[in-house]
Structure formats: structure tokens, C-alpha cells
Design a protein around this motif. Structure first.
Motif, mmCIF file in Angstrom:
data_model
loop_
_atom_site.group_PDB
_atom_site.id
_atom_site.type_symbol
_atom_site.label_atom_id
_atom_site.label_comp_id
_atom_site.label_asym_id
_atom_site.label_seq_id
_atom_site.Cartn_x
_atom_site.Cartn_y
_atom_site.Cartn_z
ATOM 1 N N PRO A 75 40.197 43.495 53.894
ATOM 2 C CA PRO A 75 40.342 43.261 52.448
ATOM 3 C C PRO A 75 38.981 43.263 51.748
ATOM 4 C CG PRO A 75 41.767 41.779 53.666
ATOM 5 C CD PRO A 75 40.911 42.474 54.690
ATOM 6 N N GLY A 76 38.792 44.233 50.861
ATOM 7 C CA GLY A 76 37.560 44.303 50.080
ATOM 8 C C GLY A 76 36.384 44.932 50.782
ATOM 9 N N GLU A 77 36.579 45.423 52.024
ATOM 10 C CA GLU A 77 35.462 46.001 52.771
ATOM 11 C C GLU A 77 35.917 47.151 53.664
ATOM 12 O OE1 GLU A 77 32.007 42.736 53.594
ATOM 13 O OE2 GLU A 77 33.715 42.724 54.968
ATOM 14 N N VAL A 78 35.013 48.102 53.840
ATOM 15 C CA VAL A 78 35.168 49.139 54.856
ATOM 16 C C VAL A 78 34.104 48.887 55.916
ATOM 17 C CG1 VAL A 78 34.937 51.596 55.362
ATOM 18 C CG2 VAL A 78 36.135 50.858 53.309
ATOM 19 N N VAL A 79 34.533 48.778 57.159
ATOM 20 C CA VAL A 79 33.612 48.521 58.265
ATOM 21 C C VAL A 79 33.389 49.823 59.024
ATOM 22 C CG1 VAL A 79 33.152 47.143 60.319
ATOM 23 C CG2 VAL A 79 34.506 46.178 58.436
ATOM 24 N N LEU A 80 32.123 50.241 59.111
ATOM 25 C CA LEU A 80 31.782 51.461 59.826
ATOM 26 C C LEU A 80 31.594 51.170 61.313
ATOM 27 C CD1 LEU A 80 29.246 53.077 57.324
ATOM 28 C CD2 LEU A 80 31.743 53.274 57.393
ATOM 29 N N ASP A 81 31.548 52.237 62.114
ATOM 30 C CA ASP A 81 31.477 52.040 63.562
ATOM 31 C C ASP A 81 30.129 51.488 64.017
ATOM 32 O OD1 ASP A 81 29.987 54.313 63.111
ATOM 33 O OD2 ASP A 81 31.086 55.588 64.520
ATOM 34 N N ASP A 82 29.104 51.521 63.135
ATOM 35 C CA ASP A 82 27.823 50.912 63.496
ATOM 36 C C ASP A 82 27.723 49.468 63.014
ATOM 37 O OD1 ASP A 82 27.521 51.154 60.762
ATOM 38 O OD2 ASP A 82 25.694 52.373 60.848
ATOM 39 N N GLY A 83 28.839 48.940 62.474
ATOM 40 C CA GLY A 83 28.863 47.560 62.016
ATOM 41 C C GLY A 83 28.564 47.372 60.539
ATOM 42 N N THR A 84 28.145 48.434 59.872
ATOM 43 C CA THR A 84 27.857 48.345 58.440
ATOM 44 C C THR A 84 29.125 47.999 57.671
ATOM 45 O OG1 THR A 84 26.097 49.994 58.632
ATOM 46 C CG2 THR A 84 26.993 49.596 56.421
ATOM 47 N N ARG A 85 28.977 47.084 56.711
ATOM 48 C CA ARG A 85 30.115 46.701 55.864
ATOM 49 C C ARG A 85 29.854 47.188 54.443
ATOM 50 N NH1 ARG A 85 33.672 42.766 57.756
ATOM 51 N NH2 ARG A 85 33.268 42.186 59.929
ATOM 52 N N LEU A 86 30.793 47.952 53.926
ATOM 53 C CA LEU A 86 30.662 48.504 52.575
ATOM 54 C C LEU A 86 31.677 47.827 51.660
ATOM 55 C CD1 LEU A 86 30.541 52.314 53.505
ATOM 56 C CD2 LEU A 86 28.596 50.787 53.101
ATOM 57 N N PRO A 87 31.220 47.294 50.506
ATOM 58 C CA PRO A 87 32.180 46.705 49.567
ATOM 59 C C PRO A 87 33.137 47.767 49.049
ATOM 60 C CG PRO A 87 30.004 46.918 48.564
ATOM 61 C CD PRO A 87 29.836 47.245 50.007
ATOM 62 N N ALA A 88 34.409 47.421 48.998
ATOM 63 C CA ALA A 88 35.409 48.419 48.603
ATOM 64 C C ALA A 88 36.578 47.740 47.911
ATOM 65 C CB ALA A 88 35.895 49.205 49.825
ATOM 66 N N THR A 107 30.597 55.090 47.141
ATOM 67 C CA THR A 107 29.974 55.434 48.416
ATOM 68 C C THR A 107 30.895 56.413 49.127
ATOM 69 O OG1 THR A 107 28.956 53.250 48.611
ATOM 70 C CG2 THR A 107 29.087 54.576 50.607
ATOM 71 N N VAL A 108 30.336 57.527 49.550
ATOM 72 C CA VAL A 108 31.114 58.540 50.265
ATOM 73 C C VAL A 108 30.701 58.510 51.733
ATOM 74 C CG1 VAL A 108 31.716 60.980 50.414
ATOM 75 C CG2 VAL A 108 31.234 59.954 48.174
ATOM 76 N N VAL A 109 31.675 58.364 52.598
ATOM 77 C CA VAL A 109 31.450 58.268 54.037
ATOM 78 C C VAL A 109 31.903 59.563 54.692
ATOM 79 C CG1 VAL A 109 32.109 57.042 56.138
ATOM 80 C CG2 VAL A 109 31.747 55.766 54.012
ATOM 81 N N GLU A 110 31.003 60.217 55.414
ATOM 82 C CA GLU A 110 31.309 61.499 56.035
ATOM 83 C C GLU A 110 30.896 61.468 57.506
ATOM 84 O OE1 GLU A 110 32.318 64.854 57.408
ATOM 85 O OE2 GLU A 110 32.844 64.498 55.309
ATOM 86 N N ALA A 111 31.820 61.808 58.408
ATOM 87 C CA ALA A 111 31.543 61.753 59.844
ATOM 88 C C ALA A 111 30.555 62.831 60.278
ATOM 89 C CB ALA A 111 32.841 61.888 60.629
ATOM 90 N N ALA A 112 30.546 63.967 59.585
ATOM 91 C CA ALA A 112 29.648 65.062 59.950
ATOM 92 C C ALA A 112 28.242 64.810 59.406
ATOM 93 C CB ALA A 112 30.202 66.384 59.431
ATOM 94 N N ASP A 113 27.373 65.782 59.611
ATOM 95 C CA ASP A 113 25.981 65.631 59.192
ATOM 96 C C ASP A 113 25.714 66.119 57.772
ATOM 97 O OD1 ASP A 113 26.393 68.315 59.646
ATOM 98 O OD2 ASP A 113 24.509 68.646 60.729
ATOM 99 N N ARG A 114 26.793 66.568 57.077
ATOM 100 C CA ARG A 114 26.609 67.136 55.740
ATOM 101 C C ARG A 114 27.955 67.190 55.046
ATOM 102 N NH1 ARG A 114 27.075 71.098 59.515
ATOM 103 N NH2 ARG A 114 28.429 72.876 59.039
ATOM 104 N N PRO A 115 27.956 67.349 53.728
ATOM 105 C CA PRO A 115 29.233 67.569 53.040
ATOM 106 C C PRO A 115 29.776 68.956 53.355
ATOM 107 C CG PRO A 115 27.401 67.744 51.489
ATOM 108 C CD PRO A 115 26.819 67.275 52.791
ATOM 109 N N LEU A 116 31.082 69.110 53.187
ATOM 110 C CA LEU A 116 31.760 70.396 53.358
ATOM 111 C C LEU A 116 31.480 71.031 54.716
ATOM 112 C CD1 LEU A 116 31.106 71.754 49.763
ATOM 113 C CD2 LEU A 116 33.289 70.978 50.674
ATOM 114 N N SER A 117 31.373 70.192 55.746
ATOM 115 C CA SER A 117 31.013 70.707 57.065
ATOM 116 C C SER A 117 32.050 71.667 57.625
ATOM 117 C CB SER A 117 30.804 69.542 58.039
ATOM 118 O OG SER A 117 31.996 68.800 58.190
ATOM 119 N N GLY A 118 33.315 71.478 57.261
ATOM 120 C CA GLY A 118 34.350 72.357 57.781
ATOM 121 C C GLY A 118 34.566 73.610 56.971
ATOM 122 N N ALA A 119 33.879 73.698 55.824
ATOM 123 C CA ALA A 119 34.130 74.823 54.925
ATOM 124 C C ALA A 119 32.958 75.786 54.809
ATOM 125 C CB ALA A 119 34.482 74.301 53.533
ATOM 126 N N LEU A 120 31.730 75.269 54.923
ATOM 127 C CA LEU A 120 30.553 76.095 54.678
ATOM 128 C C LEU A 120 29.525 75.930 55.791
ATOM 129 C CD1 LEU A 120 30.039 75.348 50.871
ATOM 130 C CD2 LEU A 120 31.067 77.406 51.864
#
Length: 418
Positions: A224-237, A181-194
Motif C-alpha cells: 500500500p502506497g509503495e512499489v518495492v524493487l528487487d534491490d530493496g528500493t522503495r518508491l512512493p506510489a 517514476t518509470v521502472v524498466e527491467a531492461a537497460d533502456r526504454p523501448l528495448s523490445g522495439a528499437l
């Protein structure tokens, strides 16, 4: 300047010290010898490993297809002194000395007549994650060594950042059979480059590879074992890999008087000289003024670390022989291998006034060209290496293009000139 230093300079036997044993540092030392420099050359490298190339770390080395990527350079035969595991603590231009950690309690001073800063860049850390188990960066050989068993165990992996390094690591992790799972703060990949319209088609590449891309997503914290996003979503990691950018490695220059820019980079001039006499800067740690693009460029890519050292070496040798200074004004270039695609970029698209597409971005091969007053200034080629090769030469020549002819992907780029 000490009497001993003055004698070395007068006799032409100057001592060049290079801080950094990456591509830029090693190539500077090699280029000096190729240009006939006969003085002492010392390269100081902070890592204990033999100097190595970084691009394979996120590809073949990471996947265990290669054991390493050491440069094929005979340092001893070239008369280059290589000091590994040598951390540089500071620079004292007034004394023409570099302070290193040494082997005792007091710093060990290394004298120089000419100093080359090739300190590179270091990855940005996700705030609050330093020392957190299971959180990784990908920049060094040791980083790769820690990540290889993670891929071998096929962990659930969360990648923070959908930039170039995030995409390359996600590609390798999927090839290894990991859930990604790739987590990106912007609205798209490579937001700072393209630009948005160019990066948007790349969003589909993630799903096509079996990776999940979450945009507008920020990490709140890691458990431990999880990434918690700012909207409360928990991602197994089972592991987290952070790829949110890099900053020039220049903290060691505090108090040196060497001028730095807004990103912490060394402000080099058009000949890659710093604000202090007899000190040069090259590669990821330095920005330089581009006459071609009319602005200062900070380029964190392999080709810049390969090309810049030739300019530095030529100017060091030229200072002694009275040759006119050599200016550095390249067409920036980089490439990335991600999700089964070979992506190449040349030039600098900021300031372009026209964008021309060649081919369908939903397909496997396409190119985007950027023009300014109908002159080609940059292009991005996906699976079209011939476009890149021809386009790079056209950018260097400042060629005027016919936008209508340029749109035809069947027409060679060089045949679309005005």
C-alpha cells in the motif's frame, strides 16, 4: 453446413459475424458495406460502450480534454447489427456458430456463414498484482475513467515499463502535475522495439520532462502506497500503471481448431484467412506472412487495424463474385506522442544491414533510416513528418537509396535515391 446456411450462401445473402468492436472489427463491417456486400453483418463487442478509437485514451481522454472517442459510424443506417456487452466464449467452426455469454445460464449461439476474428490484444498484467488496489492498466475506456481522478489528485505514480504506452502515460501524468517514476527491467526504454543505439537518445527525454527513469529495475512486490524493487528500493506510489506489453486475445478459440502462433496469435495467411474455411482474422490478434519482408509479422498498431479490414472485406465479397483473392502486405506504420515529441515509424528494420542517421539525436528533430542492400526498409522520424511521408512511399516502392546523400538532413528523402 445446415440447409438454411446453404440457402443463404447460394443466394449470396451470407451472414458475416465480426467478433470484436474495436477499430479492426468496425472497419471490417464498414468496408463490407462500402464494397456492396448486401448480406447480414453483425458485430459482437464485449464492452458495453459504443465502439471507440483507442489512441486518444492515453492522451486527450485521459487528461479530460475530450469525453470520449466514439467512432463516427452510423451503424443502423449501414444495416450493421451491433451487439454490445456481448462476450464471446468460443467458436465452433463445424457448426458455424459462435457461443456468447447470452442473458441466461446457457451460452447463446450466434450462427455465421463467414466469421471475422478482430478480438484485438489485452495488456499483460504484472504477476501477483491482479486485484491489488491502486494498480492500473491502460487499454479500455473504463481503464481511462479510473485513471483520470488519479491524475487529477496529482498522486505519486510509478509506471512499470518504458515502452510506447508507458512513455505516453508518463507524458500525460507529468502534464497533469504528477510526480512520475518509470521502472524498466531492461537497460533502456523501448528495448523490445528499437535497437540500443536508436533508443538510447530517448532516455534523456524522461529527465527533460521531470520524470525519473530507472533502468535495470524490476518490481519485487507492491505494498500500500509503495512499489518495492528487487534491490530493496522503495518508491512512493499513490498509483501504479503497468505497461509491459500485450498479448493477442485468443483464449476464446481454445478447441476451435483455428491454428495459433507462438505468441497466441491467429496464424492468418497472406489474404488474412485462418486455417479454418470461411474464418478470417485481422488486427492485433493475427499475424500474417509479409512477402515484402520475408517473415511473418505480428503488428499491434492502429494502422494495421485500419488497413487490414479492407483486405478482409474485399476477399469476403470476392469469394462470392469470383474475384481473385487480395493479398495483405502493408508497410507497417505507427506513431507516438511523448514528452513533447511526435515519433513516427514505418517499415520493419529487422534484417537491415545499414543504419543511416539524419540529424543530431540530441536535437529536437532527427531521423534514422534502415537499409538492406541499399534499399530503404524502415525509418524512425522524430519531429520530421515529411521524412516519414516520403520514406513510407519509398519503402512501398522498394527504392534504392544513396547512403551518403541520405545523411544530409537538409536534403528531402526523395532526393536521396540512387
Amino acid at each position: 453446413m445446415s440447409e438454411q446456411t446453404q440457402q443463404r450462401v447460394t443466394s449470396g445473402q451470407r451472414r458475416v459475424v465480426v467478433v470484436g468492436a474495436g477499430m479492426a472489427g468496425v472497419q471490417t463491417a464498414v468496408a463490407l458495406r462500402e464494397l456492396g456486400f448486401t448480406g447480414a453483418v453483425t458485430v459482437l463487442g464485449a464492452e458495453p460502450h459504443q465502439p471507440y478509437d483507442r489512441p486518444p485514451l492515453s492522451k486527450a481522454v485521459l487528461l479530460g480534454k475530450a469525453e470520449g472517442s466514439a467512432f463516427d459510424v452510423e451503424f443502423e443506417a449501414l444495416g450493421i447489427e451491433l451487439r454490445l456487452g456481448c462476450e464471446v466464449l468460443g467458436v465452433r467452426p463445424d457448426d458455424r456458430e459462435v457461443d456468447t455469454a447470452g442473458s441466461g445460464t446457457a451460452p447463446a449461439a450466434v450462427p455465421y456463414d463467414v466469421l471475422v476474428l478482430a478480438t484485438g490484444a489485452e495488456p499483460l498484467r504484472l504477476p501477483g498484482t491482479e486485484g491489488v488496489p491502486g494498480v492500473h492498466l491502460l487499454r479500455t475506456l473504463d481503464d481511462t475513467a479510473r485513471l483520470r481522478p488519479v491524475l487529477a489528485r496529482q498522486h505519486d505514480i510509478v509506471v512499470v515499463g518504458a515502452g510506447w504506452i508507458g512513455a505516453e502515460f508518463a507524458t500525460a501524468a507529468r502534464e497533469a502535475g504528477c510526480a512520475v517514476t518509470v521502472v524498466e527491467a531492461a537497460d533502456r526504454p523501448l528495448s523490445g522495439a528499437l535497437p540500443a543505439e536508436v533508443a538510447a537518445p530517448m532516455t534523456a527525454w524522461y529527465a527533460d520532462s521531470g520524470a525519473e527513469l530507472r533502468t535495470h529495475a524490476r518490481v519485487a512486490h507492491i505494498e500500500p502506497g509503495e512499489v518495492v524493487l528487487d534491490d530493496g528500493t522503495r518508491l512512493p506510489a499513490g498509483a501504479v500503471v503497468v505497461g509491459i506489453g500485450a498479448r493477442p486475445t485468443t483464449d476464446l478459440l481454445a478447441g476451435s481448431g483455428i491454428a495459433l502462433g507462438p505468441h497466441g496469435e491467429v496464424l492468418a495467411d497472406a489474404c488474412l484467412r485462418t486455417s479454418v474455411p470461411d474464418v478470417y482474422a485481422v488486427g492485433d490478434c493475427a499475424s500474417f506472412p509479409s512477402g515484402r519482408y520475408g517473415e511473418r509479422l505480428l503488428v499491434h498498431h492502429w494502422d494495421n487495424a485500419l488497413q487490414g479490414p479492407r483486405t478482409v472485406a474485399a476477399n469476403i465479397v470476392g469469394d462470392a463474385t469470383g474475384e481473385p483473392p487480395v493479398r495483405y502486405d502493408p508497410v507497417p506504420y505507427f506513431w507516438s506522442e511523448q514528452f513533447g515529441r511526435f515519433v513516427q515509424y514505418a517499415g520493419h528494420h529487422a534484417g537491415a544491414d545499414t543504419t543511416v542517421w539524419r540529424g543530431d539525436p540530441a536535437g529536437p528533430a532527427w531521423t534514422v533510416c534502415w537499409l538492406r542492400e541499399n534499399r530503404l526498409v524502415a525509418l524512425l522520424a522524430v519531429g520530421r513528418p515529411r521524412d516519414l511521408a516520403q520514406g513510407r512511399r519509398l519503402i512501398e516502392a522498394g527504392a534504392a537509396m544513396d547512403p551518403v546523400l541520405l545523411e544530409d538532413p537538409a536534403r528531402p528523402l526523395k532526393a536521396a535515391t540512387a
